[in-house]
Design a protein around this motif. Structure first.
Motif, PDB file in Angstrom:
ATOM      1  N   GLU A 143     -30.991  49.850 -12.474  1.00  0.00           N
ATOM      2  CA  GLU A 143     -31.492  50.879 -11.508  1.00  0.00           C
ATOM      3  C   GLU A 143     -32.912  50.636 -10.969  1.00  0.00           C
ATOM      4  O   GLU A 143     -33.128  50.541  -9.901  1.00  0.00           O
ATOM      5  CB  GLU A 143     -31.844  52.113 -12.337  1.00  0.00           C
ATOM      6  N   TYR A 144     -33.708  49.669 -11.683  1.00  0.00           N
ATOM      7  CA  TYR A 144     -34.848  48.969 -11.438  1.00  0.00           C
ATOM      8  C   TYR A 144     -34.557  48.133 -10.194  1.00  0.00           C
ATOM      9  O   TYR A 144     -35.313  48.225  -8.864  1.00  0.00           O
ATOM     10  CB  TYR A 144     -35.462  48.274 -12.411  1.00  0.00           C
ATOM     11  N   ASN A 147     -32.148  48.249  -7.846  1.00  0.00           N
ATOM     12  CA  ASN A 147     -31.688  49.236  -6.733  1.00  0.00           C
ATOM     13  C   ASN A 147     -32.828  49.668  -6.280  1.00  0.00           C
ATOM     14  O   ASN A 147     -33.063  49.942  -4.946  1.00  0.00           O
ATOM     15  CB  ASN A 147     -30.614  50.118  -7.174  1.00  0.00           C
ATOM     16  N   ARG A 148     -33.786  50.212  -7.015  1.00  0.00           N
ATOM     17  CA  ARG A 148     -35.113  50.905  -6.654  1.00  0.00           C
ATOM     18  C   ARG A 148     -35.885  49.918  -5.720  1.00  0.00           C
ATOM     19  O   ARG A 148     -36.766  50.284  -4.775  1.00  0.00           O
ATOM     20  CB  ARG A 148     -35.987  51.329  -7.486  1.00  0.00           C
ATOM     21  N   THR A 149     -36.043  48.854  -6.050  1.00  0.00           N
ATOM     22  CA  THR A 149     -36.691  47.608  -5.604  1.00  0.00           C
ATOM     23  C   THR A 149     -36.367  46.759  -4.283  1.00  0.00           C
ATOM     24  O   THR A 149     -36.928  45.771  -3.606  1.00  0.00           O
ATOM     25  CB  THR A 149     -37.332  46.602  -6.259  1.00  0.00           C
TER      26      THR A 149
END
Length: 134
Positions: A128-129, A131-133
């Motif tokens: 998830e991290y 994908n966020r960045t």
């Protein structure tokens, strides 16, 4: 008298509607025995991604990270469980299995929330991290 009855019914309906909107979300902690100082490596299964990688191991994508993308280190299974409990998750059950000759501990938690975002608030997996960045 009729107004009081209607008012009571309205309040009951609102209360039931609020309860009906929440649902249970589940998380399973997998702790696999490793030759690391803590003795275990922790993976978090929220049901949306595979915990096991294509190559047969547990996926590091399912490990928890902080807001800066650094892995959160847990010293024990209880530490990982407390981390979830501090965020409103309730312990349900524990069991063990064997994976590639190593002991694998499983702790299952649940949380009632109205949305997945509410349930998983404060929990970020490595995937998830990333994908966020992007």
């Amino acid at each position: 008298m009729m107004k009081k009855i209607l008012f009571s019914l309205l309040l009951s309906f609102i209360a039931l509607s609020a309860v009906a909107q929440s649902q249970k979300f589940y998380c399973e902690i997998h702790a696999v025995e490793q030759n690391v100082p803590t003795g275990f490596e922790f993976f978090f299964d929220f049901g949306s991604n595979n915990v096991y990688s294509r190559w047969g191991g547990l996926s590091e994508k399912q490990q928890l990270v902080d807001e800066d993308g650094r892995y959160i280190k847990f010293k024990s299974m209880v530490g990982a469980g407390n981390y979830l409990a501090e965020r409103g998750w309730t312990f349900l059950q524990a069991y063990t299995s064997v994976y590639k000759g190593l002991n694998l501990l499983h702790w299952v938690f649940c949380k009632e929330a109205e949305t997945p975002e509410e349930a998983y608030r404060g929990l970020i997996t490595k995937e998830e991290y990333k994908n966020r960045t992007k």
